[in-house]
Write a protein that holds these residues in place. Structure first.
Motif, PDB file in Angstrom:
ATOM      1  N   ASP A 113      -1.996  -6.309   6.264  1.00  0.00           N
ATOM      2  CA  ASP A 113      -1.642  -5.405   5.175  1.00  0.00           C
ATOM      3  C   ASP A 113      -1.083  -6.211   4.024  1.00  0.00           C
ATOM      4  O   ASP A 113      -0.011  -6.783   4.121  1.00  0.00           O
ATOM      5  N   GLU A 169       1.153  -0.714   0.887  1.00  0.00           N
ATOM      6  CA  GLU A 169       0.579  -0.571   2.228  1.00  0.00           C
ATOM      7  C   GLU A 169       1.649  -0.779   3.283  1.00  0.00           C
ATOM      8  O   GLU A 169       1.724  -0.065   4.273  1.00  0.00           O
ATOM      9  N   THR A 203      -3.494   1.252   5.074  1.00  0.00           N
ATOM     10  CA  THR A 203      -4.298   0.237   4.406  1.00  0.00           C
ATOM     11  C   THR A 203      -5.042   0.913   3.270  1.00  0.00           C
ATOM     12  O   THR A 203      -5.679   1.949   3.464  1.00  0.00           O
ATOM     13  N   ILE A 204      -4.941   0.358   2.074  1.00  0.00           N
ATOM     14  CA  ILE A 204      -5.511   1.014   0.903  1.00  0.00           C
ATOM     15  C   ILE A 204      -6.872   0.435   0.551  1.00  0.00           C
ATOM     16  O   ILE A 204      -7.810   1.149   0.245  1.00  0.00           O
ATOM     17  N   ASP A 205      -6.959  -0.859   0.600  1.00  0.00           N
ATOM     18  CA  ASP A 205      -8.103  -1.486  -0.037  1.00  0.00           C
ATOM     19  C   ASP A 205      -8.867  -2.386   0.936  1.00  0.00           C
ATOM     20  O   ASP A 205      -8.326  -2.816   1.940  1.00  0.00           O
ATOM     21  N   GLU A 256      -7.831   6.387   3.794  1.00  0.00           N
ATOM     22  CA  GLU A 256      -7.901   6.695   2.375  1.00  0.00           C
ATOM     23  C   GLU A 256      -9.170   6.122   1.731  1.00  0.00           C
ATOM     24  O   GLU A 256      -9.507   4.979   1.937  1.00  0.00           O
TER      25      GLU A 256
END
Lengths: 310, 429
Positions: free
Chosen positions: B70, B75, B81-83, B105
């Motif tokens: 992360d 995050e 976890t975003i990306d 997401e």
């Protein structure tokens, strides 16, 4: 030119270094075609030395479609500054030196002082001023995704707002190799052609290409002192604290940055092969071992990138 | 001090690069699997592990390998976890780049991004839950993006008492689903990321499984090459004008998208239709006898043509008709709805041209890929089928034939955002 033979038995598949190189060349050419005023940031370190090689591969027998720029803190290793001047002259390309000292003299920033001070953070102002002065709309940098956790999430073409800031939550999706280099006036894009390389890839490439490196990457006798478990150069630009006694030992540098925040490692590795062997066996990352700037906090790199650092 | 020069011979790896998308959520144990993968292949440095230990202790939790992966403050704060994150690892046999796609997401957008460059995908399934909606979505996207190989890691086998029957049941469901979606190469591996079984080291607790561990499977996948025997497509990135007389004539610089280029090939530059013969295929290191995708080279022709960025060199007699209108499957990534009549920029290869989305013909179900009418157009993270007209003709192939020659992105020129990933299904003049 001589004919480079291809082993027919090897088939169409290419080696990992060739694949990374082909990607880097493609990225540089896309940028050169899509942006009017790029600049290549050159520190004299191994990563930006690889960038210069990739630029030769991308644009020779033509000239580079951009100048080369060094942000000089005034506290850089003299060996590296000499190397920088010689390398760019050999290439016949244009060098711009953006000077932190000049920014201080002009009253743009206040110098820092004291035993634990570093001009590392001051570079950001000088860099952003140089971008504005030269109206650069793209900066090519040698950052790699394996260096740090925030960098693992950064795009190859990474947008910066008018303040040079990175917004990790508003990144453009980067799909296939169809890069989006578009910017609005005042914005610029940071481009990282060796994003997918590791430290070891860089060393292997340096070896394969026979690239020259500044001497501080190889073991040499140096007067150093110990602080926070790191070895710093014994030099007037770093004020020592009581009890920090200098001593001479054999060291090499794993990264090249400002003297005030870059540590040396004890090493006897005097040749490239010995260095690569040591790196391949090491159990500590290069930033963890030798960069004070990344030890400041859990999100030190992310915070600096948000503020315009590369 | 003298500057040291690099001339020592150092062994260079020649075992090739494999790009792998990993898909799943924290609940499936994906972070643990990645941590295990990196740990057991000795890719995690001591300072990284110390850091994870420190933070875990401060929070009073057990050693949390997810902290390795992360990257952003948000995050870590939110435990999500975003990306998409990219990380490298290598074994003695192969060098890997993992595109780690979060499961929650923005999963469609992120997974399309990660899968677009992947030679293989690793999907995570929780052995207790089997094939669920998320598995269907992930498999659908790998099918749509035409990821050549799919490995399904059936994780948490320790929690179902290493039940071979349970594994066979899930593997059967996966195969049936893969068949419906048109995924050709899919294999399942029973693993426990937590305990390390069948990730890097073979397990003694799965006597009913006769395949190799996950990493061995990844090492043994055939190397990907983008269609060296297919028709040549060489999109020109830029024209190099040599310095001085001695430098010779112009070079057309680019990356081979498809097929192979050789000196002596008769080629046609599209869209102009002018013809020439390849005089040389150059790199800084010398001339090549042939170059296939994904090499970056410079081409010298036997005569100078009026060629510029966006033009494509093809073999004479094997060039496609020019495309002025196309049908495509897209993943919409824009914040605003896509509706018929939208004016956007389309980037295909090295050509960027104005485009009009004339119709949004269907919206696709994210699990089955079955189409339904799309009266409201497409929203963020929707998949759909569209008809697009372009201002300048394209030299394009269907995505099913070539990923590089059949892919495009749409860009909103008001915001400069990349708002869609597109895969061409058919073209017309």
């Amino acid at each position: 030119m001589t004919l480079a033979p291809i082993d027919p038995a090897a088939g169409p598949a290419i080696s990992d270094l060739d694949a990374l190189e082909a990607e880097g060349i493609h990225i540089l050419r896309e940028l050169a075609a899509e942006r009017e005023r790029p600049v290549l940031l050159f520190s004299g370190g191994k990563d930006s030395i690889v960038l210069l090689r990739l630029a030769e591969k991308a644009f020779r027998p033509g000239a580079f479609p951009f100048p080369v720029m060094h942000v000089d803190t005034g506290h850089n290793f003299p060996e590296v500054v000499a190397f920088r001047d010689r390398r760019v002259a050999e290439l016949g390309e244009r060098l711009i030196v953006a000077s932190v000292q000049a920014s201080i003299d002009a009253g743009r920033i206040a110098d820092v002082s004291g035993p634990r001070s570093s001009r590392n953070q001051l570079q950001t102002v000088t860099l952003l001023d140089a971008i504005a002065e030269h109206r650069f709309d793209a900066c090519i940098g040698g950052a790699r995704r394996d260096e740090e956790r925030a960098r693992a999430k950064e795009r190859i073409f990474s947008l910066r707002d008018a303040f040079g800031g990175w917004d990790p939550r508003a990144q453009r999706p980067e799909i296939w190799d169809l890069y989006n280099a578009r910017v609005r006036p005042g914005e610029h894009v940071r481009v990282f052609p060796i994003s997918n390389w590791t430290e070891l890839d860089v060393w292997r490439y340096v070896a394969r290409e026979g690239l020259e490196l500044p001497s501080i990457y190889f073991a040499h006798e140096r007067s150093v002192f110990k602080r926070d478990g790191m070895l710093y150069a014994d030099d007037p630009v770093i004020e020592r604290l009581p009890g920090e006694e200098p001593f001479v030992t054999s060291v090499r540098y794993r990264t090249v940055g400002d003297m005030t925040c870059t540590g040396a490692v004890r090493s006897e590795a005097a040749t490239l092969e010995q260095v690569v062997t040591e790196i391949a066996a090491t159990r500590v990352t290069e930033r963890g071992e030798t960069r004070a700037d990344d030890r400041a906090s859990e999100a030190a790199m992310e915070d600096r990138k948000r503020d315009g650092y590369f | 001090m003298a500057t040291s020069s690099a001339s020592a011979p150092v062994a260079t790896l020649v075992h090739g690069l494999l790009r792998v998308a990993t898909c799943g959520s924290v609940d499936d144990g994906k972070s643990t699997l990645l941590g295990r993968l990196l740990h057991d292949t000795r890719q995690i440095a001591d300072d990284q592990l110390d850091h994870v230990r420190d933070v875990s202790e401060r929070r009073g939790t057990a050693l949390d390998l997810a902290l390795l992966t992360d990257g952003l403050r948000a995050e870590r704060e939110q435990g999500i976890t975003i990306d998409v994150a990219y990380r490298s690892f290598e074994t003695p046999r192969r060098r890997f780049i993992l595109a780690d796609c979060p499961g929650h997401e923005q999963y469609t957008r992120n997974m399309v991004t990660g899968a677009s460059t992947a030679d293989a995908a690793v999907l995570l399934v929780d052995a207790r839950h089997g094939v669920v909606a998320q598995t269907r979505r992930h498999l659908a996207i790998t099918a749509l993006l035409r990821v050549p190989h799919v490995l399904v890691a059936v994780n948490k086998m320790d929690l179902v008492d290493w039940d071979g029957g349970r594994f066979a049941e899930i593997a059967g469901d996966v195969r049936a689903l893969a068949e419906t979606l048109g995924v050709e190469d899919v294999a399942c591996v029973p693993v426990s990321a937590l305990e390390g079984d069948n990730v890097v080291e073979p397990s003694t607790r799965t006597p009913w499984y006769d395949g190799p561990p996950l990493v061995t499977r990844l090492e043994e996948l055939p190397p990907e090459s983008d269609d060296p025997d297919g028709p040549l497509r060489f999109p020109v990135q830029l024209v190099i004008r040599p310095l001085g007389e001695a430098g010779g004539g112009r070079r057309y610089a680019g990356r081979v998208a498809r097929g192979t280029v050789r000196p002596g090939d008769a080629v046609v530059a599209l869209p102009s239709g002018e013809e020439a013969v390849v005089a040389a295929v150059e790199t800084l290191d010398g001339e090549l006898a042939h170059a296939s995708a994904p090499r970056s080279v410079s081409i010298v022709l036997d005569r100078e043509l009026d060629i510029s960025r966006g033009d494509v060199l093809c073999r004479t007699g094997a060039a496609p008709a020019l495309t002025r209108e196309l049908e495509a499957t897209i993943c919409w990534m824009g914040e605003r709805h896509l509706r018929p009549g939208a004016r956007l920029l389309l980037k295909h290869g090295t050509r960027t041209t104005r485009a009009i989305v004339e119709d949004v013909t269907e919206r696709l179900h994210l699990q089955s890929l079955l189409g339904a009418p799309a009266p409201d157009g497409l929203a963020l993270n929707d998949l759909g089928r569209v008809r697009v007209r372009v201002a300048e003709p394209l030299v394009a192939d269907p995505y099913a034939e070539s990923r590089a020659a059949g892919a495009f992105v749409l860009i909103d020129d008001a915001t400069n955002d990349t708002v869609a990933a597109g895969m061409i299904t058919s073209t017309t003049g």
